[in-house]
Design a protein around this motif. Structure first.
Motif, mmCIF file in Angstrom:
data_model
loop_
_atom_site.group_PDB
_atom_site.id
_atom_site.type_symbol
_atom_site.label_atom_id
_atom_site.label_comp_id
_atom_site.label_asym_id
_atom_site.label_seq_id
_atom_site.Cartn_x
_atom_site.Cartn_y
_atom_site.Cartn_z
ATOM 1 N N UNK A 134 0.828 -1.206 0.000
ATOM 2 C CA UNK A 134 0.000 0.000 0.000
ATOM 3 C C UNK A 134 0.864 1.258 0.000
ATOM 4 N N UNK A 135 1.921 1.263 0.823
ATOM 5 C CA UNK A 135 2.830 2.411 0.874
ATOM 6 C C UNK A 135 3.535 2.598 -0.473
ATOM 7 N N UNK A 136 3.888 1.493 -1.117
ATOM 8 C CA UNK A 136 4.543 1.560 -2.432
ATOM 9 C C UNK A 136 3.635 2.197 -3.466
ATOM 10 N N UNK A 137 2.375 1.771 -3.485
ATOM 11 C CA UNK A 137 1.410 2.333 -4.442
ATOM 12 C C UNK A 137 1.220 3.831 -4.197
ATOM 13 N N UNK A 138 1.093 4.217 -2.926
ATOM 14 C CA UNK A 138 0.922 5.639 -2.588
ATOM 15 C C UNK A 138 2.156 6.432 -3.018
ATOM 16 N N UNK A 188 11.721 1.467 -3.901
ATOM 17 C CA UNK A 188 12.181 0.505 -2.880
ATOM 18 C C UNK A 188 13.250 1.082 -1.954
ATOM 19 N N UNK A 189 14.158 1.872 -2.513
ATOM 20 C CA UNK A 189 15.168 2.515 -1.669
ATOM 21 C C UNK A 189 14.515 3.515 -0.725
ATOM 22 N N UNK A 190 13.530 4.278 -1.221
ATOM 23 C CA UNK A 190 12.823 5.227 -0.367
ATOM 24 C C UNK A 190 12.125 4.501 0.789
ATOM 25 N N UNK A 191 11.547 3.322 0.497
ATOM 26 C CA UNK A 191 10.875 2.553 1.539
ATOM 27 C C UNK A 191 11.872 2.151 2.630
ATOM 28 N N UNK A 192 13.023 1.649 2.193
ATOM 29 C CA UNK A 192 14.046 1.274 3.179
ATOM 30 C C UNK A 192 14.518 2.497 3.964
ATOM 31 N N UNK A 193 14.744 3.605 3.255
ATOM 32 C CA UNK A 193 15.212 4.827 3.919
ATOM 33 C C UNK A 193 14.196 5.301 4.953
ATOM 34 N N UNK A 194 12.916 5.272 4.593
ATOM 35 C CA UNK A 194 11.861 5.695 5.515
ATOM 36 C C UNK A 194 11.762 4.770 6.715
ATOM 37 N N UNK A 195 11.833 3.455 6.470
ATOM 38 C CA UNK A 195 11.759 2.487 7.569
ATOM 39 C C UNK A 195 12.958 2.647 8.503
ATOM 40 N N UNK A 196 14.159 2.748 7.941
ATOM 41 C CA UNK A 196 15.374 2.876 8.745
ATOM 42 C C UNK A 196 15.369 4.184 9.525
ATOM 43 N N UNK A 197 14.892 5.246 8.884
ATOM 44 C CA UNK A 197 14.771 6.562 9.524
ATOM 45 C C UNK A 197 13.860 6.464 10.743
ATOM 46 N N UNK A 198 12.686 5.849 10.567
ATOM 47 C CA UNK A 198 11.729 5.710 11.671
ATOM 48 C C UNK A 198 12.261 4.778 12.754
ATOM 49 N N UNK A 199 12.991 3.745 12.345
ATOM 50 C CA UNK A 199 13.508 2.766 13.296
ATOM 51 C C UNK A 199 14.507 3.397 14.267
#
Length: 472
Positions: A327-331, A374-385
């Protein structure tokens, strides 16, 4: 501060200032006249030095905080030291103001690290000094120490305001926030951030009481499940709709409320947030700016964010929550498709690094901007983590401020990322000494390359005799 730590900090700050002075001399010798935006800033400050306070360059888009402070420092210094003639308010003298701001930023970064991480007894004094030195050498900020730009002063007053907020001196914090606003209008967002710190603290206290009432140990303000988030949002709405709670929060944050109210009055009277030339600074919903900021943060914080452990954890999270990530990818794809804007400066000015980032990466092919998701998803997840040690209310408040300060900007400009990056970096846990040293070495390397290019790899445009230099 223990005596050994005090001596260590004094030595680090003195050494950094001495090195900056030597580099300042080199920059001043190679670039004696105003360069880039200094062409507007320097004459405006010199007009103020001569008492012409009604003169204003319509190409300047920020308020006159930098020029007023410069006159307030340079004029008394010139009178005390007997300086006269062209040396007063010269290009070099005005640039030196930012060198002083840089030293102040070093000190403020150290104090903020001590305050924010005061409960972490495992962190040594050496680690605090090392981290402050690293952030003071943050390349995008450090570069503008040597030019007459608004960034060092803008960062100084914003960090000072944040420090006073953490110490509970909210009237002083709001006053310093006003000074930051006078340097750059978007700093009003960080005034809201300071108020949000107070609100987040009260919400966290109320949330703990709520948990105790329900005796539900499974609910945590730091867990990331959807059900927990829903409950927290329901609690948030309920808390903020209570008149009693609103009165309490207003009593705590009234200095910030007054400043934000004055900001809206300014926007109404001025007809917008920008003063002077507005044609090149139009606000828009540029959501990919958030993705650019996350990429920028991963690049400059790779010892924190880009580690094998984090990559493994991200892949496990991806496997565990495929629907949410889909869902986040589609958005994300939709936001890139509909809300990507390309400013004319980004394509036309080959003096800035962003010109080459855009040309070498995003203009390779139309699909590149989508393939980076996909890189943005990892960056966002790692940032939040890395922020999981903070309360969910603090994270929500910071994220709202991050969106407010990045998304409306049409131009991709690394300088706009300085403050949100520093606020983020100050609030994440300390790394091992090895990774801290790696981060500092990386910053030193980037700075060395940046200044080498600026000083030695000059070029000229076909239609101009002026020497052009590469810069952030």
């Amino acid at each position: 501060m223990e005596r050994a730590e005090a001596y260590g900090f004094s030595g680090a700050m003195s050494g950094a200032f001495l090195l900056s002075c030597l580099l300042f001399a080199a920059v001043s010798r190679r670039q004696r006249g105003p360069y880039m935006d200094e062409v507007f800033h320097v004459p405006q400050a010199q007009a103020y030095c001569q008492g012409r306070f009604l003169q204003w360059d319509p190409m300047i888009t920020t308020l006159p905080g930098l020029y007023l402070l410069s006159v307030g420092v340079v004029k008394p210094a010139a009178w005390l030291l007997g300086w006269t003639g062209s040396v007063v308010c010269s290009v070099g003298m005005l640039r030196f103001i930012n060198l002083l701001f840089s030293a102040g930023n070093f000190y403020l970064l150290y104090l903020l690290l001590c305050k924010i991480h005061q409960k972490n007894k495992a962190v040594s004094g050496f680690q605090r000094i090392l981290s402050a030195l690293t952030l003071a050498a943050f390349p995008t900020l450090y570069f503008f120490t040597f030019l007459y730009y608004t960034d060092p002063g803008s960062v100084f007053f914003t960090l000072f305001s944040y420090l006073m907020c953490l110490y509970g001196n909210h009237k002083t914090s709001a006053l310093l926030g006003f000074c930051g606003f006078m340097f750059r209008q978007t700093n009003i967002v960080w005034t809201v951030f300071c108020a949000g710190n107070v609100v987040a603290e009260k919400l966290s206290e109320a949330w703990k009481i709520e948990l105790q009432k329900k005796k539900d140990e499974k609910i945590s303000s730091r867990k990331g499940s959807f059900s927990d988030l829903t409950r927290i949002l329901q609690f948030l709405v309920k808390y903020l709709l209570s008149p009693k709670n609103l009165v309490t929060l207003t009593a705590l944050t009234w200095p910030y409320i007054i400043l934000v109210s004055l900001f809206f009055v300014f926007v109404f009277i001025n007809g917008g947030i920008v003063v002077g030339d507005r044609s090149s600074h139009e606000a828009c919903l540029h959501f990919p700016q958030l993705f650019y900021f996350l990429s920028f943060t991963v690049f400059f914080s790779f010892p924190h964010l880009l580690t094998p452990t984090k990559i493994r954890k991200f892949l496990l999270s991806l496997k565990k929550h495929p629907v949410q990530y889909s869902l986040v990818t589609v958005i994300s794809l939709f936001l890139i498709w509909k809300f990507t804007y390309i400013h004319k400066y980004l394509l036309a000015d080959n003096r800035h690094y962003t010109f080459y980032v855009w040309r070498k990466v995003f203009q390779r092919h139309e699909l590149v901007k989508y393939l980076l998701v996909p890189f943005y998803l990892f960056a966002g997840w790692s940032f939040a983590d890395t922020l999981k040690s903070k309360s969910i209310f603090w994270i929500l408040m910071y994220f709202v401020c991050l969106l407010a300060v990045t998304v409306p900007q049409k131009l991709l400009e690394f300088r706009y990322f300085i403050l949100p990056f520093l606020i983020y970096r100050l609030n994440i846990p300390f790394l091992s000494l090895y990774r801290q040293l790696l981060e500092l070495a990386f910053y030193i390397l980037v700075n060395a390359v940046t200044f080498y290019l600026f000083l030695n790899r000059t070029f000229q445009w076909e239609n101009s005799d002026e020497v052009q230099r590469f810069m952030w």
